[in-house]
Design a protein around this motif. Structure first.
Motif, PDB file in Angstrom:
ATOM      1  N   GLY A 188      32.500  31.772  44.809  1.00 32.23           N
ATOM      2  CA  GLY A 188      32.472  31.490  43.385  1.00 32.23           C
ATOM      3  C   GLY A 188      32.847  30.047  43.087  1.00 32.23           C
ATOM      4  O   GLY A 188      32.265  29.406  42.208  1.00 32.23           O
ATOM      5  N   ASP A 189      33.817  29.524  43.848  1.00 28.29           N
ATOM      6  CA  ASP A 189      34.191  28.118  43.679  1.00 28.29           C
ATOM      7  C   ASP A 189      33.041  27.190  44.092  1.00 28.29           C
ATOM      8  O   ASP A 189      32.767  26.181  43.436  1.00 28.29           O
ATOM      9  N   VAL A 190      32.356  27.553  45.183  1.00 29.26           N
ATOM     10  CA  VAL A 190      31.220  26.753  45.646  1.00 29.26           C
ATOM     11  C   VAL A 190      30.116  26.724  44.585  1.00 29.26           C
ATOM     12  O   VAL A 190      29.517  25.674  44.309  1.00 29.26           O
ATOM     13  N   LEU A 191      29.863  27.873  43.980  1.00 26.73           N
ATOM     14  CA  LEU A 191      28.784  27.990  43.000  1.00 26.73           C
ATOM     15  C   LEU A 191      29.193  27.514  41.613  1.00 26.73           C
ATOM     16  O   LEU A 191      28.340  27.319  40.747  1.00 26.73           O
ATOM     17  N   GLY A 192      30.489  27.364  41.404  1.00 27.31           N
ATOM     18  CA  GLY A 192      30.967  26.910  40.109  1.00 27.31           C
ATOM     19  C   GLY A 192      31.040  27.988  39.052  1.00 27.31           C
ATOM     20  O   GLY A 192      31.162  27.702  37.860  1.00 27.31           O
ATOM     21  N   THR A 193      30.993  29.264  39.470  1.00 24.78           N
ATOM     22  CA  THR A 193      31.083  30.374  38.532  1.00 24.78           C
ATOM     23  C   THR A 193      31.573  31.607  39.277  1.00 24.78           C
ATOM     24  O   THR A 193      31.241  31.793  40.459  1.00 24.78           O
ATOM     25  N   PRO A 194      32.387  32.454  38.650  1.00 23.11           N
ATOM     26  CA  PRO A 194      32.868  33.659  39.339  1.00 23.11           C
ATOM     27  C   PRO A 194      31.706  34.550  39.775  1.00 23.11           C
ATOM     28  O   PRO A 194      30.708  34.674  39.070  1.00 23.11           O
ATOM     29  N   VAL A 195      31.850  35.163  40.936  1.00 28.80           N
ATOM     30  CA  VAL A 195      30.805  36.049  41.446  1.00 28.80           C
ATOM     31  C   VAL A 195      30.932  37.423  40.790  1.00 28.80           C
ATOM     32  O   VAL A 195      31.988  37.779  40.266  1.00 28.80           O
ATOM     33  N   PRO A 196      29.870  38.230  40.801  1.00 23.79           N
ATOM     34  CA  PRO A 196      29.914  39.543  40.148  1.00 23.79           C
ATOM     35  C   PRO A 196      30.817  40.568  40.833  1.00 23.79           C
ATOM     36  O   PRO A 196      31.230  41.539  40.198  1.00 23.79           O
ATOM     37  N   ALA A 197      31.102  40.405  42.122  1.00 25.49           N
ATOM     38  CA  ALA A 197      31.893  41.399  42.853  1.00 25.49           C
ATOM     39  C   ALA A 197      33.225  41.665  42.160  1.00 25.49           C
ATOM     40  O   ALA A 197      33.835  40.761  41.573  1.00 25.49           O
ATOM     41  N   LEU A 198      33.704  42.909  42.260  1.00 30.93           N
ATOM     42  CA  LEU A 198      34.918  43.310  41.556  1.00 30.93           C
ATOM     43  C   LEU A 198      36.160  43.304  42.432  1.00 30.93           C
ATOM     44  O   LEU A 198      37.272  43.165  41.924  1.00 30.93           O
ATOM     45  N   LEU A 199      36.005  43.448  43.736  1.00 31.41           N
ATOM     46  CA  LEU A 199      37.186  43.583  44.594  1.00 31.41           C
ATOM     47  C   LEU A 199      38.058  42.330  44.550  1.00 31.41           C
ATOM     48  O   LEU A 199      39.284  42.421  44.603  1.00 31.41           O
ATOM     49  N   GLY A 200      37.435  41.161  44.447  1.00 26.92           N
ATOM     50  CA  GLY A 200      38.204  39.929  44.393  1.00 26.92           C
ATOM     51  C   GLY A 200      39.071  39.821  43.149  1.00 26.92           C
ATOM     52  O   GLY A 200      40.060  39.089  43.136  1.00 26.92           O
ATOM     53  N   ARG A 201      38.720  40.587  42.110  1.00 25.32           N
ATOM     54  CA  ARG A 201      39.529  40.587  40.883  1.00 25.32           C
ATOM     55  C   ARG A 201      40.548  41.711  40.877  1.00 25.32           C
ATOM     56  O   ARG A 201      41.701  41.511  40.508  1.00 25.32           O
ATOM     57  N   ALA A 202      40.124  42.896  41.295  1.00 20.52           N
ATOM     58  CA  ALA A 202      40.989  44.052  41.209  1.00 20.52           C
ATOM     59  C   ALA A 202      41.899  44.214  42.428  1.00 20.52           C
ATOM     60  O   ALA A 202      42.974  44.819  42.326  1.00 20.52           O
ATOM     61  N   GLY A 203      41.453  43.692  43.584  1.00 24.84           N
ATOM     62  CA  GLY A 203      42.204  43.912  44.813  1.00 24.84           C
ATOM     63  C   GLY A 203      41.902  45.274  45.397  1.00 24.84           C
ATOM     64  O   GLY A 203      41.218  46.105  44.794  1.00 24.84           O
ATOM     65  N   GLY A 204      42.426  45.500  46.604  1.00 19.82           N
ATOM     66  CA  GLY A 204      42.242  46.792  47.254  1.00 19.82           C
ATOM     67  C   GLY A 204      43.098  47.877  46.627  1.00 19.82           C
ATOM     68  O   GLY A 204      43.730  47.674  45.580  1.00 19.82           O
ATOM     69  N   PHE A 205      43.106  49.023  47.273  1.00 16.17           N
ATOM     70  CA  PHE A 205      43.899  50.160  46.756  1.00 16.17           C
ATOM     71  C   PHE A 205      45.360  49.739  46.672  1.00 16.17           C
ATOM     72  O   PHE A 205      45.933  49.271  47.652  1.00 16.17           O
TER      73      PHE A 205
END
Length: 298
Positions: free
Chosen positions: A277-294
């Protein structure tokens, strides 16, 4: 159950980006994927640079990737020239796409579906003679953005015709993210019956929030290889609104919670998604990077 997750972010993920990504960043994405445990990576596409500018540096990417035992690099190939380039660049496997409808095939590859099948047969023979693993992907297998519904009978007839070239693997692609689990089960069962010697692979997009349900349906029906893109980036530049590959890290979370073995560390893939996301300059759609694991107790 053991499942192979095939990482497609370096190719299908990046091909839809509007800005050109540096070759060094592409190589680092591949390195990070390997470090996380991914062992099949669709790294590049050997297409004309005017058609897909993001893939213009395919040779440079392949020259810079690490050569690690057990890691297989795939390249997307459309014609003899592309296969020549792929072999010279040192790919381990090729992926040849046959599009299920004439209209989309013309837009994507400049040929009819029948011509695409003939191209596949020619490329498959040459690749087999060179010892390369051969995958044929049936694109728009679940629906076409230009012609609408694609019947199961049409797709399975294509499976029968491409199977005559004895592919190592047949992939069914939901290129525009319209598939549903019932259709997935039907096509996987039909493909297995028509081509029992070929491995079964699926490529899903989560454009309409059905991608992960389709992935589980594919596994239940017998597929053992699933494409996914770190961060959930990607799409097809020749199909309207064909966005949102299923995210590798989100898929890994689901499989891990189900007790499915992949050999891939989802925490490292998730970190790569944030980095991407940093490389692309925008957050990626994936959710795990925001919510974290269990979450751990307490």
């Amino acid at each position: 159950m053991d499942v192979t997750v095939l990482e497609v972010a370096p190719r299908d993920g990046l091909q839809n980006e509007s800005e050109i990504i540096a070759t060094a960043a592409k190589i680092r994405l591949i390195e990070r994927s390997i470090e996380a445990g991914l062992r099949r990576i669709e790294a590049v596409s050997f297409v004309h640079p005017q058609r897909v500018p993001q893939m213009a540096d395919a040779e440079a990417v392949m020259a810079g990737v690490p050569r690690v035992a057990g890691v297989s690099y795939a390249g997307l190939v459309f014609n003899d020239r592309g296969l020549d380039r792929a072999m010279a660049a040192g790919v381990d496997e090729i992926n040849v796409v046959v599009v299920a409808t004439d209209t989309f095939s013309h837009r994507n590859q400049g040929c009819t579906t029948a011509e695409g099948i003939q191209r596949w047969h020619t490329l498959a023979k040459r690749a087999a003679d060179s010892g390369l693993r051969r995958t044929v992907t049936i694109a728009a297998a679940f629906g076409c953005p230009f012609e609408g519904e694609v019947s199961a009978a049409t797709v399975l007839d294509l499976v029968r015709r491409v199977a005559e070239a004895e592919p190592d693997e047949i992939a069914l692609a939901d290129t525009i993210g319209v598939g549903t689990p019932d259709r997935v089960r039907t096509l996987i069962a039909g493909t297995a019956a028509l081509a029992p010697a070929a491995a079964l692979r699926c490529h899903f997009h989560n454009t309409r929030n059905t991608g992960y349900a389709n992935a589980i349906a594919a596994l239940d029906a017998g597929a053992r290889v699933l494409d996914a893109s770190t961060g959930g980036i990607g799409g097809c530049p020749f199909a309207p609104a064909a966005t949102g590959n299923i995210a590798t890290e989100d898929l890994l979370y689901m499989l891990d919670r189900m007790g499915v073995t992949t050999g891939v560390r989802m925490d490292l893939v998730s970190e790569t998604g944030v980095w991407l996301g940093d490389v692309l300059g925008t957050p990626v759609p994936a959710l795990l990077g925001r919510a974290g694991g269990f979450p751990s107790a307490g």
